[in-house]
Design an enzyme around this catalytic site. Structure first.
Site, PDB file in Angstrom:
ATOM      1  N   GLU A 186      -4.010   8.080   7.679  1.00  0.00           N
ATOM      2  CA  GLU A 186      -5.022   7.191   6.973  1.00  0.00           C
ATOM      3  C   GLU A 186      -5.396   5.996   7.921  1.00  0.00           C
ATOM      4  O   GLU A 186      -6.482   5.695   8.278  1.00  0.00           O
ATOM      5  CB  GLU A 186      -4.648   6.814   5.627  1.00  0.00           C
ATOM      6  N   GLU A 202       2.216   1.751  -3.590  1.00  0.00           N
ATOM      7  CA  GLU A 202       1.174   2.349  -4.133  1.00  0.00           C
ATOM      8  C   GLU A 202       1.101   3.931  -4.144  1.00  0.00           C
ATOM      9  O   GLU A 202       1.140   4.686  -5.261  1.00  0.00           O
ATOM     10  CB  GLU A 202      -0.108   1.699  -3.861  1.00  0.00           C
ATOM     11  N   HIS A 203       0.977   4.328  -3.083  1.00  0.00           N
ATOM     12  CA  HIS A 203       1.223   5.819  -2.727  1.00  0.00           C
ATOM     13  C   HIS A 203       2.413   6.457  -3.276  1.00  0.00           C
ATOM     14  O   HIS A 203       2.214   7.505  -4.135  1.00  0.00           O
ATOM     15  CB  HIS A 203       1.241   6.354  -1.191  1.00  0.00           C
ATOM     16  N   HIS A 252       0.892  -1.151   0.054  1.00  0.00           N
ATOM     17  CA  HIS A 252       0.108   0.066  -0.054  1.00  0.00           C
ATOM     18  C   HIS A 252       0.909   1.304   0.124  1.00  0.00           C
ATOM     19  O   HIS A 252       0.387   2.355  -0.700  1.00  0.00           O
ATOM     20  CB  HIS A 252      -0.984  -0.113   1.110  1.00  0.00           C
TER      21      HIS A 252
END
Length: 221
Positions: free
Chosen positions: A143, A70-71, A67
């Site tokens: 987040e 991906e960012h 993840h």
């Protein structure tokens, strides 16, 4: 190029595996205005233990790194954001990571091949530095904390944790605040080089396009 026809659904699908190993799928939709593309890698949050490409010994990486990766893919070497060009061309872009897949996508009604070239370009241009990795840690930590306040999300993951004792599916896709702060640029490059290669990826496009022209543009990109 292989043509697959489904008589029941009245749909056609074109498929070709390119020389570099990329699986490419195209579904024509005559008369449709919107075009959609997704470039995905067979790599998700479950992939915590693996043998890095070019090495012989298995390693375990920090939870949430897929993840995190991906960012970071949207940050370009010139410090621009990949979303900026999509906006300029009138496209809507996004990305997601799940347990088994990381995908980068866009939808547009115009400038499709400009957007497609850009999709290939930024996904094939990793840019990780100590500074930008450190900056991202705080963003992702926030987040994670947001999801801590989501009752539905917590019920779902608590149920998964109760069902799976050892399987990595029990680990939150974004990882934990502690695991995120342990991620380094070297670890990111190791994951990128292992999983973000054409032989481990697929492109799926749907829209009102000509199949031969589409595959030619993909091969050039």
């Amino acid at each position: 190029m292989e043509k697959i026809v489904n008589e029941l659904l009245k749909e056609e699908l074109y498929y070709e595996k390119l020389e570099n190993g990329l699986d490419v799928y195209f579904m024509p939709k005559r008369g449709f205005t919107k075009k959609y593309a997704v470039l995905a890698t067979n790599y998700g949050s479950n992939d915590l233990e693996f043998i890095p490409i070019g090495e012989t010994e298995p390693i375990r990486v920090n939870e949430g790194i897929a993840h995190f990766l991906e960012h970071k893919m949207f940050e370009q070497p010139d410090e621009s954001d990949a979303f900026e060009k999509f906006s300029k061309w009138g496209a809507n872009a996004n990305a997601f990571t799940n347990f088994t897949t990381t995908a980068y996508l866009f939808t547009t009604t115009e400038n499709f091949y400009d957007c497609l070239d850009h999709l290939f370009d930024y996904v094939q241009t990793p840019h990780f530095t100590d500074e930008n990795v450190e900056k991202e840690k705080g963003i992702i930590a926030q987040e994670i904390k947001m999801y801590d306040d989501d009752p539905g999300w917590n019920v779902s993951f608590n149920a998964i944790k109760a069902m799976y004792v050892n399987h990595p599916v029990r680990v939150d896709i974004a990882g934990t605040v502690d695991s995120v702060y342990k991620i380094t640029k070297e670890e990111l490059y190791k994951c990128y080089n292992t999983f973000y290669n054409p032989g481990n990826m697929a492109l799926f496009v749907i829209g009102d396009l000509e199949a031969e022209e589409f595959f030619e543009n993909v091969k050039k990109a």
